[in-house]
Design a protein around this motif. Structure first.
Motif, PDB file in Angstrom:
ATOM      1  N   SER A  83       9.836   7.060  -7.912  1.00  0.00           N
ATOM      2  CA  SER A  83       8.377   7.040  -8.011  1.00  0.00           C
ATOM      3  C   SER A  83       7.829   8.285  -8.684  1.00  0.00           C
ATOM      4  N   LYS A  84       6.897   8.033  -9.623  1.00  0.00           N
ATOM      5  CA  LYS A  84       6.082   9.115 -10.162  1.00  0.00           C
ATOM      6  C   LYS A  84       4.617   8.769  -9.923  1.00  0.00           C
ATOM      7  N   ASN A  85       4.396   8.143  -8.774  1.00  0.00           N
ATOM      8  CA  ASN A  85       3.044   7.770  -8.366  1.00  0.00           C
ATOM      9  C   ASN A  85       2.841   8.301  -6.954  1.00  0.00           C
ATOM     10  N   ASN A  86       1.766   9.039  -6.741  1.00  0.00           N
ATOM     11  CA  ASN A  86       1.538   9.712  -5.460  1.00  0.00           C
ATOM     12  C   ASN A  86       1.401   8.760  -4.275  1.00  0.00           C
ATOM     13  N   ASN A  87       1.088   7.486  -4.562  1.00  0.00           N
ATOM     14  CA  ASN A  87       0.866   6.527  -3.474  1.00  0.00           C
ATOM     15  C   ASN A  87       2.160   5.903  -2.945  1.00  0.00           C
ATOM     16  N   PHE A  88       3.258   6.110  -3.676  1.00  0.00           N
ATOM     17  CA  PHE A  88       4.508   5.442  -3.285  1.00  0.00           C
ATOM     18  C   PHE A  88       5.663   6.426  -3.262  1.00  0.00           C
ATOM     19  N   ALA A  89       6.573   6.214  -2.303  1.00  0.00           N
ATOM     20  CA  ALA A  89       7.777   7.042  -2.190  1.00  0.00           C
ATOM     21  C   ALA A  89       9.003   6.150  -2.241  1.00  0.00           C
ATOM     22  N   LYS A  90      10.134   6.738  -2.576  1.00  0.00           N
ATOM     23  CA  LYS A  90      11.397   6.000  -2.590  1.00  0.00           C
ATOM     24  C   LYS A  90      11.597   5.334  -1.226  1.00  0.00           C
ATOM     25  N   GLY A  91      11.977   4.061  -1.250  1.00  0.00           N
ATOM     26  CA  GLY A  91      12.199   3.334  -0.001  1.00  0.00           C
ATOM     27  C   GLY A  91      11.014   2.516   0.467  1.00  0.00           C
TER      28      GLY A  91
ATOM     29  N   SER B 269      -0.630   1.109  -9.901  1.00  0.00           N
ATOM     30  CA  SER B 269      -1.946   0.536  -9.579  1.00  0.00           C
ATOM     31  C   SER B 269      -1.878  -0.977  -9.356  1.00  0.00           C
ATOM     32  N   LEU B 270      -0.783  -1.603  -9.802  1.00  0.00           N
ATOM     33  CA  LEU B 270      -0.637  -3.060  -9.635  1.00  0.00           C
ATOM     34  C   LEU B 270       0.015  -3.435  -8.309  1.00  0.00           C
ATOM     35  N   LEU B 271       0.436  -2.418  -7.547  1.00  0.00           N
ATOM     36  CA  LEU B 271       1.251  -2.673  -6.355  1.00  0.00           C
ATOM     37  C   LEU B 271       0.486  -2.428  -5.063  1.00  0.00           C
ATOM     38  N   GLN B 272       0.872  -3.186  -4.039  1.00  0.00           N
ATOM     39  CA  GLN B 272       0.380  -2.945  -2.681  1.00  0.00           C
ATOM     40  C   GLN B 272       1.567  -2.600  -1.807  1.00  0.00           C
ATOM     41  N   LYS B 273       1.377  -1.602  -0.939  1.00  0.00           N
ATOM     42  CA  LYS B 273       2.447  -1.226  -0.016  1.00  0.00           C
ATOM     43  C   LYS B 273       2.474  -2.211   1.154  1.00  0.00           C
ATOM     44  N   LEU B 274       3.670  -2.529   1.627  1.00  0.00           N
ATOM     45  CA  LEU B 274       3.833  -3.470   2.734  1.00  0.00           C
ATOM     46  C   LEU B 274       4.299  -2.755   3.998  1.00  0.00           C
ATOM     47  N   VAL B 275       3.890  -3.295   5.134  1.00  0.00           N
ATOM     48  CA  VAL B 275       4.321  -2.764   6.438  1.00  0.00           C
ATOM     49  C   VAL B 275       5.191  -3.833   7.096  1.00  0.00           C
TER      50      VAL B 275
END
Length: 347
Positions: free
Chosen positions: A85-93, A112-118
């Protein structure tokens, strides 16, 4: 980096039946470096859905769907895991999803096209975010809430066509949770009908390939039909509409029986059925879930809550391997799935 991807190989033609050979698996490359704002993801799950049939035509017949281009990678609902990742909103894993996930094993996507899942929201069953806790569940829930006019205690009867499919199997259960007193499904095999009643809590199910639908509806819905969740269109829907009550409601979700024909959407009703619809003041408005995205967050949480409580039962038909996505699509269009059709791309 060398990856595998699936492209549109040929168009079936507006009135043609799609086959696995309309898609082609090929090797391709993606850059080795991730740019600022981007993430590299490994694909875990892809969704195949009836609406994609429209994207196989040069003209989708819809202002919100873009056609797939020949020899270009296809896309749709997908889930993956972030590898870099080179996006502050997402981390590896992190687990992420998008409506426009490319059909390839690994991809570099704009964050910006992605949503994080829980994963905990769905008891760890990530693929549910493509179905019951995703756009399919939203379509069922918001369709019923916005167009079904279901009222607790009003003793309403709901009929669901395509009832063992991804959306239908949820819609019947949600109809009951929202207050319908009787829910009847229509499906195409004895196995599907049996699962609807034994697992999904439908009161009854009709096998339209074996039984006389009009006769069975009269028997199973003696007080008529108040809410019709329509996934199929065509003759089945005409039969159901004939038995709908005054001031009843059709939730126009999909018309899969018409998708291989060059007709407008929603397809016009035959004159005798249209006459019934008008005389009985039956609402039949086009429903597009994308118009209700302000309600997405609260609705997804409601769906996840029902899943966690065991009130919403989820069925999936999973095919393994990106190479088999064309076969999965063909099977789904022919009713080969029970519940949501998923392609598992990697672990």
């Amino acid at each position: 980096m060398i990856i595998e991807r699936v492209v549109l190989n040929s168009r079936p033609g507006k009135n043609g039946v799609p086959v696995a050979e309309n898609f082609r698996l090929e090797q391709s490359t993606i850059p080795d470096t991730v740019q600022e704002g981007q993430v590299r993801v490994r694909t875990l799950y892809l969704s195949v859905d009836p609406y994609m049939r429209c994207r196989m035509n040069e003209d989708t017949g819809s202002d919100y769907l873009l056609p797939w281009q020949l020899s270009e990678v296809a896309d749709g609902g997908g889930i993956g895991v972030v590898e870099e990742s080179k996006n502050n909103n997402f981390a590896k894993g992190d687990y992420v999803t998008s409506f426009n996930w490319p059909w390839q094993t690994v991809a570099i996507l704009d964050g910006s096209l992605l949503q994080k899942l829980v994963p905990q929201l769905v008891n760890g069953c990530l693929s549910y975010f493509l179905g019951a806790a995703g756009i399919t569940g939203l379509t069922a829930l918001l369709g019923i809430r916005e167009k079904g006019h279901v009222t607790v205690g009003a003793n309403q009867t709901m009929v669901v066509s395509g009832a063992a499919g991804a959306c239908g199997s949820l819609a019947g259960q949600i109809g009951r949770l929202e207050g319908c007193s009787r829910v009847v499904g229509i499906a195409g095999t004895d196995e599907k009908c049996s699962i609807l009643v034994s697992e999904m809590g439908f009161d009854a199910a009709i096998n339209y390939k074996k039984e006389n639908v009009a006769e069975q509806l009269r028997k199973l819905c003696p007080g008529g039909v108040d809410v019709y969740f329509d996934n199929v269109g065509g003759d089945i829907s005409d039969t159901v509409i004939s038995q709908m009550n005054q001031n009843s409601h059709i939730i126009l979700c999909g018309q899969i029986s018409q998708y291989n024909k060059d007709v407008p959407y929603p397809p016009p009703l035959p004159p005798d059925i249209e006459k019934i619809q008008k005389e009985r003041n039956i609402t039949r408005e086009r429903f597009l879930v994308l118009n209700y995205m302000d309600k997405q967050e609260a609705s997804v949480l409601q769906l996840c809550h029902w899943i966690q409580e065991g009130k919403l039962k989820v069925r999936e038909t999973v095919i393994k391997g990106l190479a088999n996505i064309g076969a999965a699509f063909q099977s789904m269009m022919n009713g080969g799935n029970i519940g949501k059709q998923i392609v598992s791309v990697s672990k």
